[in-house]
Design an enzyme around this catalytic site. Sequence first.
Site, short mmCIF file in Angstrom:
data_model
loop_
_atom_site.label_atom_id
_atom_site.label_comp_id
_atom_site.label_asym_id
_atom_site.label_seq_id
_atom_site.Cartn_x
_atom_site.Cartn_y
_atom_site.Cartn_z
N ARG A 273 -1.84 -1.99 9.43
CA ARG A 273 -1.01 -2.66 8.41
C ARG A 273 -0.23 -3.80 9.05
NH1 ARG A 273 3.48 0.20 6.19
NH2 ARG A 273 3.74 -1.47 4.69
N HIS B 268 -6.62 -12.40 -0.13
CA HIS B 268 -6.43 -12.33 -1.59
C HIS B 268 -7.43 -13.26 -2.30
CE1 HIS B 268 -2.51 -10.17 -2.33
NE2 HIS B 268 -2.47 -10.30 -1.03
N SER C 205 0.82 -1.22 0.00
CA SER C 205 0.00 0.00 0.00
C SER C 205 0.85 1.27 0.00
CB SER C 205 -0.95 -0.01 1.20
OG SER C 205 -0.23 -0.10 2.41
N ILE D 166 -1.84 -12.67 3.26
CA ILE D 166 -0.40 -12.42 3.08
C ILE D 166 -0.08 -11.05 3.68
CG2 ILE D 166 1.49 -12.22 1.42
CD1 ILE D 166 -0.36 -13.75 -0.60
N GLU E 78 -8.29 -13.39 -5.27
CA GLU E 78 -7.94 -13.67 -6.67
C GLU E 78 -6.97 -14.85 -6.79
OE1 GLU E 78 -6.54 -11.55 -4.77
OE2 GLU E 78 -4.42 -11.33 -5.31
N CYS F 34 -6.64 -6.57 0.47
CA CYS F 34 -5.38 -6.48 1.22
C CYS F 34 -4.81 -5.05 1.15
CB CYS F 34 -4.42 -7.55 0.75
SG CYS F 34 -3.19 -7.93 2.00
N1 GLN Z 1 1.36 -5.47 3.95
C1 GLN Z 1 0.93 -4.90 2.70
C2 GLN Z 1 0.72 -3.39 2.84
O1 GLN Z 1 0.90 -2.85 3.85
C3 GLN Z 1 -0.32 -5.55 2.18
C4 GLN Z 1 -0.02 -6.97 1.81
C5 GLN Z 1 -0.84 -7.50 0.68
O2 GLN Z 1 -1.49 -6.74 -0.04
N2 GLN Z 1 -0.75 -8.78 0.48
O3 GLN Z 1 0.35 -2.75 1.91
#
Ligand code: GLN
Length: 197
Positions: free
Chosen positions: A112, A179, A53, A140, A181, A83
């Site tokens: 996060r 996720h 992000s 993830i 997808e 995510c």
């Molecule tokens: N940890 C990621 C973030 O802070 C997000 C992880 C993900 O999109 N799989 O953006």
Amino acid sequence: MSNSSLTVGVLALQGAFARHSEALERLGVDTIEVRTPAHLAEVDALVLPGGESTTMSKLLDSQGLRDPLAERLDAGMGVFGTCAGMILLATDVSDGRADQQSFGALDIGVRRNGYGRQIDSFEADIPVDGLDGPFRAVFIRAPVVERLGDGVEVLASVEGIPVLCRSAAGAPVLVASFHPELTDDDRLHQLFLDQLA
Ligand code: GLN
């Protein structure tokens, strides 16, 4: 509205965008990879994928997409954030970088990487409101939803933490901390398309 009358964009600046396009195409939707304001102008709705992000936030600025996207969201465009995409749509972000900005399209607070190092990736079969059988959710380095505002409906939780939420009224916003997808199960993409109708 049938799926085939929609054009859905997938923000393709960084991260896991390709599998989202494949899922939407399997559902008969025209898709566009969105990298510029001109691409954004062509879509009826948008997916913000997983990835990083902080990086996506910077790229939104450098590509000139921040303001046009904020305007489309304010105008009620439907959006599905997964995510990192969920982080970008939240109102409050904890443990973000100081210069990362989110759109506040859904009134939730997220942390996060909130699941911590020990379990930074995991999978779970989760029951989802409105779906017949469980959905295999792949997490993830996922954000943890720590606050739910009024008008936010929780469709799935894992150990008491919401992992799939949507706006109960107003602009269609769907967010997942996992996720969807990454499996070949397109039911959550269809749920998003149903929310647009
Ligand atoms: N940890 C990621 C973030 O802070 C997000 C992880 C993900 O999109 N799989 O953006």
